[in-house]
Write an enzyme that holds these catalytic residues in place. Structure first.
Site, PDB file in Angstrom:
ATOM      1  N   SER A  26       0.833  -1.209   0.000  1.00 44.30           N
ATOM      2  CA  SER A  26       0.000   0.000   0.000  1.00 44.30           C
ATOM      3  C   SER A  26       0.865   1.257   0.000  1.00 44.30           C
ATOM      4  O   SER A  26       2.015   1.254   0.461  1.00 44.30           O
ATOM      5  CB  SER A  26      -0.905   0.028   1.239  1.00 44.30           C
TER       6      SER A  26
HETATM    7  N1  SAM Z   1      -0.760  -4.828   4.045  1.00 42.34           N
HETATM    8  C1  SAM Z   1       0.013  -5.107   2.861  1.00 42.34           C
HETATM    9  C2  SAM Z   1       1.386  -4.547   2.927  1.00 42.34           C
HETATM   10  O1  SAM Z   1       1.737  -3.904   3.930  1.00 42.34           O
HETATM   11  O2  SAM Z   1       2.135  -4.786   1.968  1.00 42.34           O
HETATM   12  C3  SAM Z   1      -0.668  -4.628   1.599  1.00 42.34           C
HETATM   13  C4  SAM Z   1      -1.692  -5.537   1.212  1.00 42.34           C
HETATM   14  S1  SAM Z   1      -2.271  -5.586  -0.428  1.00 42.34           S
HETATM   15  C5  SAM Z   1      -2.851  -3.957  -0.704  1.00 42.34           C
HETATM   16  C6  SAM Z   1      -3.727  -6.560  -0.067  1.00 42.34           C
HETATM   17  C7  SAM Z   1      -3.414  -7.988   0.320  1.00 42.34           C
HETATM   18  O3  SAM Z   1      -4.634  -8.599   0.742  1.00 42.34           O
HETATM   19  C8  SAM Z   1      -2.892  -8.831  -0.824  1.00 42.34           C
HETATM   20  O4  SAM Z   1      -1.683  -9.426  -0.460  1.00 42.34           O
HETATM   21  C9  SAM Z   1      -3.995  -9.873  -1.039  1.00 42.34           C
HETATM   22  O5  SAM Z   1      -3.520 -11.121  -1.486  1.00 42.34           O
HETATM   23  C10 SAM Z   1      -4.588  -9.950   0.353  1.00 42.34           C
HETATM   24  N2  SAM Z   1      -5.939 -10.515   0.433  1.00 42.34           N
HETATM   25  C11 SAM Z   1      -7.001 -10.353  -0.400  1.00 42.34           C
HETATM   26  N3  SAM Z   1      -8.065 -11.048   0.058  1.00 42.34           N
HETATM   27  C12 SAM Z   1      -7.665 -11.655   1.221  1.00 42.34           C
HETATM   28  C13 SAM Z   1      -8.294 -12.502   2.165  1.00 42.34           C
HETATM   29  N4  SAM Z   1      -9.569 -12.899   2.044  1.00 42.34           N
HETATM   30  N5  SAM Z   1      -7.586 -12.926   3.223  1.00 42.34           N
HETATM   31  C14 SAM Z   1      -6.291 -12.560   3.398  1.00 42.34           C
HETATM   32  N6  SAM Z   1      -5.632 -11.760   2.533  1.00 42.34           N
HETATM   33  C15 SAM Z   1      -6.317 -11.308   1.462  1.00 42.34           C
END
Ligand code: SAM
Length: 223
Positions: A71
């Site tokens: 992000s």
């Molecule tokens: N917090 C992260 C960082 O600091 O890099 C950024 C996260 S990225 C914007 C969103 C993440 O949410 C992705 O890695 C994606 O695979 C994960 N994601 C999407 N749906 C999810 C779910 N149901 N459970 C867990 N992770 C999920």
């Protein structure tokens, strides 16, 4: 604030860029000193592939593989400020991704549980936490259901965009707990803060528009 000893190289160049980024985030309205201190302490470039370390101190999201992103720093700072964790709090992050948000929370003295659904990211980020000696507890699975086995939590922060998952997650808060979750449609979401004041009494406030990758899963998007 815990003083973490990192094992990768944090050069003067990167420290300087990080300081400038934090000044910029202050100008953009981030005012919680503990959040700003954590952003200053945690080397964001460690959460990037090495070839792209020099891109780490722009206020931008960046691809991390598997179609996902780390992000934007402003978004991480904004969500952490809304969550407002205290040292010793237990916080659940949904969407581990690169691990940067979890590292920020850990630097604030929080006990962090984090859930990722993409196995490749789960593996690489778990290995990175180990290398950095960060005490973050990682789980592979569908975070849209929360992590009831480890709750209740003082805070829950969702770092992917959902549609209507707050109902599931707010049950996993302690009294006084805070849930920060972007909710809306696939292209734009409102940053929602839900505070649990007393049993069965929740206050919901909205804090502007953001754009996240979709949260997939049982209580998220289906594809
Ligand atoms: N917090 C992260 C960082 O600091 O890099 C950024 C996260 S990225 C914007 C969103 C993440 O949410 C992705 O890695 C994606 O695979 C994960 N994601 C999407 N749906 C999810 C779910 N149901 N459970 C867990 N992770 C999920």
């Amino acid at each position: 604030m815990s003083k973490i000893k990192y094992t990768l190289e944090d050069s003067f160049k990167h420290k300087g860029r990080r300081k400038r980024l934090v000044e910029y985030l202050k100008e953009k309205g981030i005012s919680n000193e503990k959040v700003l201190d954590a952003l200053l302490e945690v080397p964001r470039h460690f959460f990037f592939p090495k070839d792209f370390w020099d891109d780490a101190y722009e206020d931008k999201a960046f691809p991390i593989g598997s179609g996902q992103t780390i992000s934007q720093p402003y978004t991480v700072a904004f969500q952490t400020q809304l969550l407002s964790p205290k040292p010793g709090d237990i916080v659940l992050e949904i969407g581990t991704g690169s691990g940067y948000q979890a590292a920020i929370l850990s630097a604030m003295g929080v006990k962090v549980y984090t859930v990722e659904r993409v196995e490749e990211l789960f593996r690489s980020t778990t290995a990175l936490f180990k290398k950095l000696k960060l005490p973050v507890h990682c789980f592979l699975g569908d975070g849209s259901q929360g992590l009831p086995s480890k709750g209740p939590f003082n805070g829950i922060v969702v770092t992917a965009g959902g549609n209507d998952l707050a109902e599931q997650l707010k049950e996993q808060l302690v009294i006084g707990g805070r849930l920060v979750v972007p909710m809306g449609n696939r292209s734009i979401q409102k940053m929602v803060l839900i505070q649990k004041h007393v049993e069965n009494n929740y206050e919901r406030t909205e804090h502007g528009d953001f754009k996240f990758v979709p949260l997939l899963g049982k209580y998220g998007w289906k594809t």
